[in-house]
Write a protein that holds these residues in place. Structure first.
Motif, PDB file in Angstrom:
ATOM      1  N   PRO A   1       1.923  12.269  12.787  1.00 36.38           N
ATOM      2  CA  PRO A   1       1.660  10.711  13.136  1.00 36.38           C
ATOM      3  C   PRO A   1       0.714  10.195  11.876  1.00 36.38           C
ATOM      4  O   PRO A   1      -0.116  10.893  11.561  1.00 36.38           O
ATOM      5  CB  PRO A   1       0.883  10.825  14.417  1.00 36.38           C
ATOM      6  N   GLY A   2       1.162   9.340  11.410  1.00 35.23           N
ATOM      7  CA  GLY A   2       0.326   8.730  10.521  1.00 35.23           C
ATOM      8  C   GLY A   2       0.612   9.133   9.129  1.00 35.23           C
ATOM      9  O   GLY A   2      -0.150   8.453   7.942  1.00 35.23           O
ATOM     10  N   MET A   3       1.365   9.987   8.751  1.00 42.90           N
ATOM     11  CA  MET A   3       1.790  10.477   7.279  1.00 42.90           C
ATOM     12  C   MET A   3       2.282   9.362   6.358  1.00 42.90           C
ATOM     13  O   MET A   3       2.038   9.390   5.276  1.00 42.90           O
ATOM     14  CB  MET A   3       2.750  11.769   7.443  1.00 42.90           C
ATOM     15  N   GLU A   4       3.163   8.490   7.046  1.00 45.15           N
ATOM     16  CA  GLU A   4       3.666   7.518   6.205  1.00 45.15           C
ATOM     17  C   GLU A   4       2.695   6.463   5.740  1.00 45.15           C
ATOM     18  O   GLU A   4       2.524   6.131   4.424  1.00 45.15           O
ATOM     19  CB  GLU A   4       4.884   6.770   6.808  1.00 45.15           C
ATOM     20  N   THR A   5       1.597   6.225   6.671  1.00 47.66           N
ATOM     21  CA  THR A   5       0.584   5.334   6.366  1.00 47.66           C
ATOM     22  C   THR A   5      -0.141   6.092   5.252  1.00 47.66           C
ATOM     23  O   THR A   5      -0.614   5.059   4.201  1.00 47.66           O
ATOM     24  CB  THR A   5      -0.289   5.048   7.481  1.00 47.66           C
ATOM     25  N   GLN A   6      -0.314   7.103   5.216  1.00 49.37           N
ATOM     26  CA  GLN A   6      -1.153   7.711   4.242  1.00 49.37           C
ATOM     27  C   GLN A   6      -0.661   7.851   2.579  1.00 49.37           C
ATOM     28  O   GLN A   6      -1.053   7.788   1.813  1.00 49.37           O
ATOM     29  CB  GLN A   6      -1.454   9.278   4.517  1.00 49.37           C
ATOM     30  N   LEU A   7       0.748   8.253   2.964  1.00 48.24           N
ATOM     31  CA  LEU A   7       1.565   8.156   1.538  1.00 48.24           C
ATOM     32  C   LEU A   7       1.562   6.875   1.034  1.00 48.24           C
ATOM     33  O   LEU A   7       1.760   6.629  -0.302  1.00 48.24           O
ATOM     34  CB  LEU A   7       3.184   8.648   1.918  1.00 48.24           C
ATOM     35  N   ARG A   8       1.711   5.681   1.967  1.00 48.74           N
ATOM     36  CA  ARG A   8       1.927   4.486   1.102  1.00 48.74           C
ATOM     37  C   ARG A   8       0.486   3.922   0.618  1.00 48.74           C
ATOM     38  O   ARG A   8       0.396   3.095  -0.156  1.00 48.74           O
ATOM     39  CB  ARG A   8       2.189   3.277   2.308  1.00 48.74           C
ATOM     40  N   LYS A   9      -0.545   4.776   0.622  1.00 46.58           N
ATOM     41  CA  LYS A   9      -2.060   4.217   0.178  1.00 46.58           C
ATOM     42  C   LYS A   9      -2.067   5.027  -1.322  1.00 46.58           C
ATOM     43  O   LYS A   9      -2.914   4.467  -2.008  1.00 46.58           O
ATOM     44  CB  LYS A   9      -3.015   4.886   1.147  1.00 46.58           C
ATOM     45  N   ILE A  10      -0.986   5.800  -1.627  1.00 45.84           N
ATOM     46  CA  ILE A  10      -1.073   6.203  -2.779  1.00 45.84           C
ATOM     47  C   ILE A  10      -0.594   5.424  -3.942  1.00 45.84           C
ATOM     48  O   ILE A  10       0.805   4.855  -3.585  1.00 45.84           O
ATOM     49  CB  ILE A  10      -0.231   7.554  -2.905  1.00 45.84           C
ATOM     50  N   PRO A  11      -1.176   4.790  -4.718  1.00 49.35           N
ATOM     51  CA  PRO A  11      -0.622   3.552  -5.771  1.00 49.35           C
ATOM     52  C   PRO A  11       0.586   4.198  -6.611  1.00 49.35           C
ATOM     53  O   PRO A  11       0.754   5.447  -7.100  1.00 49.35           O
ATOM     54  CB  PRO A  11      -2.030   3.380  -6.566  1.00 49.35           C
ATOM     55  N   GLY A  12       1.627   3.245  -6.500  1.00 49.71           N
ATOM     56  CA  GLY A  12       2.860   3.632  -7.405  1.00 49.71           C
ATOM     57  C   GLY A  12       3.751   4.629  -6.611  1.00 49.71           C
ATOM     58  O   GLY A  12       4.607   5.131  -7.424  1.00 49.71           O
ATOM     59  N   PHE A  13       3.574   5.123  -5.461  1.00 51.75           N
ATOM     60  CA  PHE A  13       4.403   6.281  -4.869  1.00 51.75           C
ATOM     61  C   PHE A  13       5.538   5.509  -4.024  1.00 51.75           C
ATOM     62  O   PHE A  13       6.754   5.824  -4.355  1.00 51.75           O
ATOM     63  CB  PHE A  13       3.648   7.098  -4.071  1.00 51.75           C
ATOM     64  N   CYS A  14       5.078   5.017  -2.909  1.00 54.00           N
ATOM     65  CA  CYS A  14       6.030   4.305  -1.930  1.00 54.00           C
ATOM     66  C   CYS A  14       6.622   3.117  -2.195  1.00 54.00           C
ATOM     67  O   CYS A  14       5.883   1.971  -2.904  1.00 54.00           O
ATOM     68  CB  CYS A  14       5.624   4.365  -0.512  1.00 54.00           C
TER      69      CYS A  14
END
Length: 438
Positions: free
Chosen positions: A59-72
């Motif tokens: 849970p919450g993995m997508e939220t954390q990935l979206r915080k990476i600039p220029g990734f998602c």
């Protein structure tokens, strides 16, 4: 153990890149038989893919990935850099489906390649027991390609592949548990017959514990998964499996059964009964009828529920056990397509360079069926996919997961077939007295 083997295989990469058996060993590795080392490394590949799937479904993995600039795509961006990755695909059930699809294809490929390998003298045995670095690259390549599969009907179709594969794998798990219980019972009975009666006390204690847990499970099932005027299917499931477990328990201690199989006993029957109750519980948690299924989530799908965690633990145990097993149970060996073993260990061979190498113990004949072993891992990949997604069916249009009755019937029918196989291992020597079941 798996991590140890990974380090060993990487450390000895120079030898295993193009080499066949015997592969190099580290001092930390538990066995020096080439057949065992190979099975453990392939199992490590499976466990590695499972670990990646578990991470991506947290849970919450997508939220954390979206915080990476220029990734998602659609996430935090850096000026001048276009977000390229669809994070909706690499997390949640979609990532599990694609990761397990890649592992299934990988093991199915080797299943086809290794058909009818009879000994390590076959050139294909070198592929089975070596080339680990290239095998890893193949798995990575298939995995990367799997994430480019368009959504479409992929998840819907692959769900049914998962149902069929998991049905067969549940039966294989039960066969492995039969084999484990047989080896356990035989070892402790032999120790007790050598003079130490404490082993009998240990067998009795574990047998009583397993039956107590199974009976407690039945009581809880009737309390939480049935209603006085509803849930007829659940009542039938619980009652039938309870009756079947009683039948196999009685048959396992009949005098005629004991005469042909002196190491048959209640320990095996108790383990099978407890596993059957787990499968019954797992099936009922997939019933879409909310009145009969208190485990059904009311909101968002819960990836980590109790039966899923228990299923994952049983899977890990059976996978590792299948990699190191060396059984003396002839009937189980026939079902599992393996040879009767005389132990999984060896002293190894120390070369002139002082490095200990694995013993090639398959020059005369293989100790396990290469193709069937990969087929087993192929089915295990599908089972992991279904377990991590709670056997829920993805809906293509709504992009949500729904619990379905087919999953219930797959689990229940596999439990009945598994009990039938266990009963067969008990009565087969009586039905065919001319055959050697020793």
């Amino acid at each position: 153990m798996g991590a140890c083997l990974a380090l060993c295989s990487l450390a000895s990469c120079a030898s295993c890149l193009c080499g066949s058996a015997p592969c190099l060993l580290c001092g930390c590795c538990p066995s020096s038989n080439n057949s065992t080392i190979t099975r453990l490394v392939f199992s490590f590949f499976l466990l590695m893919g499972t670990f990646v799937s578990v991470i991506m479904i947290l849970p919450g993995m997508e939220t954390q990935l979206r915080k990476i600039p220029g990734f998602c795509k659609g996430g935090t961006s850096i000026p001048g850099i276009e977000n390229q990755v669809d994070c909706n695909v690499i997390v949640g059930y979609k990532s599990v489906y694609r990761m397990c699809f890649a592992m299934t294809c990988f093991f199915f490929l080797f299943c086809v390649i290794m058909i009818r390998v009879r000994s390590s003298k076959d050139p294909r045995a070198a592929i089975q027991n070596g080339f680990w670095f290239f095998k890893f690259l193949i798995l990575v390549g298939i995995t990367v390609g799997a994430f480019f599969i368009p959504d479409g009907t992929f998840h819907d179709v692959w769900f049914y592949f998962g149902l069929v594969g998991s049905f067969i794998f549940i039966i294989i798990q039960l066969i492995l548990l039969i084999d484990f219980a047989h080896s356990w019972n035989k070892a402790w009975v032999e120790n007790a017959e050598n003079g130490n009666k404490c082993w009998f006390a240990g067998l009795l204690s574990f047998t009583v514990l397993h039956y107590a847990l199974a009976i407690a499970a039945v009581v809880l099932f009737y309390i939480y998964y049935t209603m006085p005027d509803n849930c007829t299917e659940h009542k039938v499931f619980i009652s039938l499996n309870l009756i079947f477990c009683v039948i196999v328990s009685i048959v396992s201690v009949l005098p005629k059964i004991q005469a042909t199989q002196p190491y048959s006993g209640l320990l095996q029957a108790s383990i099978i009964s407890l596993y059957t109750m787990y499968v019954t519980w797992s099936a009922m948690t997939n019933n879409p009828n909310r009145k009969c299924n208190p485990s059904l989530p009311t909101g968002q799908v819960q990836w980590w529920d109790a039966q899923g965690i228990v299923g994952l633990i049983i899977f890990l145990f059976c996978t590792l056990y299948a990699s190191i097993r060396s059984s003396s149970n002839t009937q189980v060996n026939k079902l599992m397509q393996t040879e009767e073993g005389g132990g999984s260990g060896g002293e190894g061979v120390v070369g002139e360079d002082g490095i200990r190498r694995a013993v090639d113990n398959e020059e005369e004949s293989v100790t396990y069926n290469y193709s069937f072993f990969h087929f087993h891992l192929c089915l295990a990949s599908l089972y992991i996919m279904m377990t991590l997604t709670n056997w829920y069916k993805p809906e293509t249009n709504t992009q949500v997961m729904q619990s379905t009755m087919p999953a219930v019937w797959v689990k229940m029918s596999s439990s009945w077939l598994g009990l039938g196989l266990y009963l067969w291992t008990l009565i087969a020597p009586l039905i065919f007295p001319d055959r050697d079941f020793s």
